[in-house]
Design a protein around this motif. Structure first.
Motif, short mmCIF file in Angstrom:
data_model
loop_
_atom_site.label_atom_id
_atom_site.label_comp_id
_atom_site.label_asym_id
_atom_site.label_seq_id
_atom_site.Cartn_x
_atom_site.Cartn_y
_atom_site.Cartn_z
N UNK A 160 0.84 -1.28 -0.14
CA UNK A 160 0.00 0.06 0.07
C UNK A 160 0.96 1.26 -0.01
N UNK A 161 1.12 2.00 -1.20
CA UNK A 161 1.55 3.25 -1.22
C UNK A 161 3.21 3.21 -1.07
N UNK A 162 3.75 4.07 -0.42
CA UNK A 162 5.17 3.93 -0.31
C UNK A 162 5.93 5.18 -1.26
N UNK A 163 5.67 6.55 -0.68
CA UNK A 163 5.91 7.66 -1.81
C UNK A 163 5.15 7.60 -2.83
N UNK A 164 4.07 6.95 -2.97
CA UNK A 164 3.28 6.90 -4.23
C UNK A 164 1.88 6.82 -3.75
N UNK A 165 0.66 6.71 -4.60
CA UNK A 165 -0.57 6.23 -4.44
C UNK A 165 -0.92 5.00 -4.86
N UNK A 166 -0.05 4.38 -5.50
CA UNK A 166 -0.16 2.92 -5.93
C UNK A 166 -0.31 1.87 -4.97
N UNK A 191 2.65 -15.85 -8.95
CA UNK A 191 3.82 -14.92 -9.11
C UNK A 191 3.48 -13.93 -10.05
N UNK A 192 2.52 -12.93 -9.69
CA UNK A 192 2.28 -11.89 -10.55
C UNK A 192 1.65 -10.72 -9.72
N UNK A 193 1.85 -9.70 -10.21
CA UNK A 193 1.23 -8.47 -9.77
C UNK A 193 -0.39 -8.04 -10.22
N UNK A 194 -1.01 -7.59 -9.48
CA UNK A 194 -2.40 -7.12 -9.90
C UNK A 194 -2.64 -5.60 -9.24
N UNK A 195 -2.77 -4.73 -10.20
CA UNK A 195 -3.25 -3.32 -9.88
C UNK A 195 -4.34 -3.23 -9.00
N UNK A 196 -4.55 -2.42 -7.97
CA UNK A 196 -5.57 -2.13 -7.23
C UNK A 196 -5.91 -0.68 -7.28
N UNK A 197 -6.96 -0.41 -6.85
CA UNK A 197 -7.68 1.19 -6.70
C UNK A 197 -6.53 1.83 -6.08
N UNK A 198 -6.04 3.15 -6.41
CA UNK A 198 -5.02 4.05 -5.80
C UNK A 198 -5.60 4.30 -4.64
N UNK A 199 -4.71 4.97 -3.63
CA UNK A 199 -4.87 5.73 -2.47
C UNK A 199 -5.12 7.18 -3.03
N UNK A 200 -5.82 7.86 -2.06
CA UNK A 200 -6.31 9.17 -2.55
C UNK A 200 -5.02 10.08 -2.54
N UNK A 201 -4.22 9.81 -1.80
CA UNK A 201 -2.95 10.68 -1.88
C UNK A 201 -1.69 9.78 -1.74
N UNK A 202 -0.36 10.30 -2.25
CA UNK A 202 0.94 9.84 -2.05
C UNK A 202 1.04 9.59 -0.67
#
Length: 327
Positions: free
Chosen positions: A230-236, A245-256
């Protein structure tokens, strides 16, 4: 009740009347607990809070015995552990190896066997009846690659295999006999784009370079077969599927966001505090309290925390209360 009448020596009658004792019954409930961190950007906090789901309010627990900067926090069954950190209420700051524990049943702080090495800004994670403490900074303020393991059944620490690359502020989670360490930064504060995986039973590490990983000061949490970063200098927000063994994109945070904390309760991901970068690129402390529903891929804001806090512990702790059945 029943009685058995038998004839003993000298034809003396003996009555056996067994005493029926009601078995102990325990009720278990998982609760959200927030502990330590930097409060209102002023000083390291001794506060410990528990969230009451019924009233939707935070209640205070017994305060930590000492102020600790960048300690690590773990919930193991019904006990909260606070390990290491930099002492800030002494004349000369010292790197600690003390381990404090708190049970919700007694609401009292105790100490157990200290870590083998003093450290702060380290990571920790629990698995089965073990606690693993990873990396961090030692008394010389150098980044360490050392890892140690605590056996809660025997109150003992031991050194295990060191991580392939020493990193600060990675996202760490444990599942399926493995500890996963995502990203972080090296001693020169460069982001480390890699996943380091420790196999618990084999006491072996492997390292996988991965360009998707670029997080610093982000928490990780396990839900099902996925580890959420969850995040980490990013909204991602991304979910790592351990089986595929793969990544799935989720809904972003509102802020970095960074230096926040996360935990899972009832298949819901909860996130508290941290620091965020506002629209004017200014870093601000946060009192946010929000949750993520993986089924709908949505974030929902809950009530704010009692104060702004970052670098804190936020955990799911089992509360055990004993009840007695009537005979």
């Amino acid at each position: 009740m029943f009685s058995i009448n038998t004839k003993g020596i000298g034809d003396t009658a003996v009555d056996f009347k067994p005493l029926w004792v009601a078995p102990r019954r325990y009720t278990y409930s998982d609760m959200l607990v927030l502990v330590g961190g930097r409060k209102n950007n002023q000083q390291t906090s001794r506060e410990a809070l528990v969230f009451d789901e019924n009233s939707q309010k935070w209640q205070r627990l017994a305060k930590l015995p000492i102020r600790l900067y960048k300690a690590s926090h773990v919930a193991l069954h019904s006990v909260l552990y606070v390990m290491g950190g930099l002492t800030t209420n002494t004349k000369h700051s010292q790197v600690s190896k003390t381990v404090y524990t708190l049970s919700l049943k007694t609401n009292q702080w105790r100490t157990v066997e200290p870590m083998l090495e003093p450290r702060f800004a380290h990571q920790s994670v629990s698995y089965l009846h073990f606690i693993f403490v990873l990396g961090g900074l030692g008394p010389d303020r150098h980044v360490t690659d050392s890892v140690e393991r605590y056996n809660s059944m025997f109150n003992q620490w031991e050194t295990v295999a060191a991580m392939p690359e020493a990193v600060l502020h990675p996202a760490v989670a444990a599942t399926n006999q493995r500890i996963y360490m995502f990203g972080g930064e090296d001693a020169m504060q460069n982001p480390v784009r890699a996943i380091q995986v420790y196999h618990i039973a084999r006491n072996m590490w492997c390292k996988m370079e991965n360009r998707t990983v670029k997080n610093v000061s982000a928490p990780a949490a396990v839900m099902g077969d996925k580890i959420y970063i969850i995040g980490g200098y990013t909204r991602r927000v991304i979910a790592y599927d351990t089986k595929a063994n793969r990544f799935i994109k989720c809904a972003n945070l509102k802020e970095r966001r960074m230096h926040h904390s996360a935990t899972v309760l009832n298949n819901t991901l909860y996130v508290t505090g941290g620091r965020h970068i506002n629209s004017h690129d200014i870093i601000e402390d946060s009192d946010n309290f929000e949750c993520y529903d993986a089924k709908t891929d949505t974030w929902t804001s809950k009530r704010t925390l009692p104060y702004k806090v970052f670098d804190h512990g936020f955990l799911t702790l089992t509360c055990v209360s004993q009840t007695w059945a009537k005979a």
